[in-house]
Write an enzyme that holds these catalytic residues in place. Structure first.
Site, mmCIF file in Angstrom:
data_model
loop_
_atom_site.group_PDB
_atom_site.id
_atom_site.type_symbol
_atom_site.label_atom_id
_atom_site.label_comp_id
_atom_site.label_asym_id
_atom_site.label_seq_id
_atom_site.Cartn_x
_atom_site.Cartn_y
_atom_site.Cartn_z
ATOM 1 N N SER A 131 0.813 -1.212 0.000
ATOM 2 C CA SER A 131 0.000 0.000 0.000
ATOM 3 C C SER A 131 0.846 1.261 0.000
ATOM 4 O O SER A 131 1.929 1.302 0.604
ATOM 5 C CB SER A 131 -0.905 0.006 1.244
ATOM 6 O OG SER A 131 -1.524 1.255 1.421
ATOM 7 N N GLU A 133 0.181 3.659 1.729
ATOM 8 C CA GLU A 133 0.198 4.127 3.118
ATOM 9 C C GLU A 133 1.519 3.797 3.803
ATOM 10 O O GLU A 133 1.833 4.370 4.847
ATOM 11 C CB GLU A 133 -0.970 3.521 3.898
ATOM 12 C CG GLU A 133 -2.327 4.101 3.544
ATOM 13 C CD GLU A 133 -2.541 5.523 4.065
ATOM 14 O OE1 GLU A 133 -1.872 5.892 5.056
ATOM 15 O OE2 GLU A 133 -3.353 6.249 3.483
ATOM 16 N N TYR A 154 -2.232 0.549 10.235
ATOM 17 C CA TYR A 154 -2.404 -0.128 8.950
ATOM 18 C C TYR A 154 -1.133 -0.031 8.115
ATOM 19 O O TYR A 154 -0.655 -1.032 7.575
ATOM 20 C CB TYR A 154 -3.575 0.491 8.194
ATOM 21 C CG TYR A 154 -3.692 0.016 6.758
ATOM 22 C CD1 TYR A 154 -4.225 -1.227 6.456
ATOM 23 C CD2 TYR A 154 -3.273 0.827 5.700
ATOM 24 C CE1 TYR A 154 -4.337 -1.667 5.144
ATOM 25 C CE2 TYR A 154 -3.376 0.399 4.384
ATOM 26 C CZ TYR A 154 -3.905 -0.849 4.109
ATOM 27 O OH TYR A 154 -4.005 -1.272 2.807
ATOM 28 N N GLY A 190 -16.135 -0.026 -0.315
ATOM 29 C CA GLY A 190 -16.958 -0.037 0.890
ATOM 30 C C GLY A 190 -17.479 1.349 1.233
ATOM 31 O O GLY A 190 -16.814 2.354 0.989
ATOM 32 N N PRO A 284 -5.380 10.420 14.028
ATOM 33 C CA PRO A 284 -4.430 10.924 15.021
ATOM 34 C C PRO A 284 -3.135 11.432 14.386
ATOM 35 O O PRO A 284 -2.519 12.383 14.877
ATOM 36 C CB PRO A 284 -4.174 9.701 15.904
ATOM 37 C CG PRO A 284 -5.429 8.893 15.780
ATOM 38 C CD PRO A 284 -5.869 9.081 14.360
#
Length: 337
Positions: A131, A133, A154, A190, A284
């Site tokens: 990913s 991320e 994640y 989703g 956060p």
């Protein structure tokens, strides 16, 4: 004989598109899904229940990435030519609330699958869903040589899965590749993910069923592509002679605000009249900008993205409008005020 593939996470967005792609190429596809008290096969029902699809072309197995023994047994039984690990807890914001679960499924789950391949002795090729991320706060553009600096549980779990795949490749000669996919969306995304949350709200606002849309950081910059194109890149990686890692992205930067504007413009609405800020949707620790450089994929895989974020927003909005119209014609729907 046709090739055989195993897909973890087959009931998700990417898994469903990948299953379609592989079936279209003549594969026998085995999908892994978690045992649940309710069915969660909506994204693949059209191919799983298709009367024109031979019964054994698509087989579903109840098997979880938390069960290493079951993974070994399944691999020995199926003996797949290719394995695509798309199973994960994939919602970044949720990973802050469930870091242990995310680490177990997204990080250790990949290690269990790698070890199951090694322990089973099955000669197969593995695609690991990595990913963007993982890059986190590292400035863009990001490519295969960009250092990782994840900013969420994640992202940390995906870094573990990435390096574990590299380690098994180097230590055991496993044909394992990492596809470092940047944000990719579709009508099958989703409803809790920001893009689908936006496009679904556009449809409901236009229909008079919702007054406002509450979001967090609108300044986050992302590289949004179209999921059906990205699963083709996954397949291409496993057709190469040598395993390697690839960034898959459009290279086009867009803020959440840009996506909002494109989505609302599809139905000729001004997004600023309807969107409200809610701090509970902020992370956060934020990832400011993810913009991919997919030059390697273009050069070695002959792959490049065709759908950009504005067309993607239109595709998703039009799909949600059609879906809502069908729902309204069949039964009452909830009104959000």
């Amino acid at each position: 004989m046709p090739k055989t593939a195993v897909i973890t996470g087959i009931t998700g967005q990417d898994g469903s598109y990948l299953a379609e792609l592989l079936l279209g190429k003549g594969y026998e596809v085995h999908g892994l899904m978690r045992r649940s008290s309710s069915f969660n096969t909506e994204r693949i029902d059209h191919i799983y229940q298709d009367p024109h699809t031979p019964d054994r072309r698509l087989v579903l197995h109840h098997c979880d990435l938390s069960d290493g023994v079951a993974l070994v047994n399944l691999l020995r039984d199926v003996r797949p030519d290719e394995v695509y690990n798309l199973g994960a807890q994939s919602h970044v914001r949720v990973s802050f609330d469930a870091p242990l679960y995310t680490g177990d499924v997204t990080g250790l789950g990949a290690v269990r699958l790698l070890e199951a391949i090694r322990a089973s002795g099955v000669q197969t090729r593995l695609y690991q869903a990595s990913s963007s991320e993982m890059f986190g706060s590292t400035p863009p553009p990001q490519n295969e040589a960009t250092p990782f600096h994840p900013r969420s549980p994640y992202g940390c779990a995906k870094v573990m899965a990435y390096w574990s795949t590299v380690n098994y490749r180097e230590a055991y000669g496993l044909f394992g590749v990492n596809g470092i996919l940047f944000n990719h969306e579709s009508p099958r995304r989703g409803e809790t993910f920001v893009t689908r949350k936006i496009t679904r709200a556009v449809a409901r606002i236009q229909a008079g069923l919702q007054e406002h849309l509450y979001l967090g950081n609108l300044d986050a910059v992302r590289d949004w592509g179209y999921a059906p194109e990205y699963v083709e890149a996954m397949w291409l990686m496993l057709q190469r002679d040598e395993p390697d890692d690839y960034v898959v992205a459009t290279g086009v930067a867009a803020t959440v605000r840009d996506f909002l504007q494109a989505a609302f413009a599809t139905v000729d609405l001004d997004w600023e009249r309807y969107v409200r800020f809610d701090a509970k949707y902020e992370r956060p620790s934020e990832v400011d900008a993810l913009i991919g450089d997919a030059s390697k994929a273009k050069s070695l895989l002959d792959w490049s993205a065709k759908v950009q974020f504005d067309e993607l927003a239109r595709i998703m909005v039009e799909s949600d409008v059609r879906q809502l119209t069908d729902e309204l014609s069949g039964h009452r729907v909830r009104v959000d005020r």
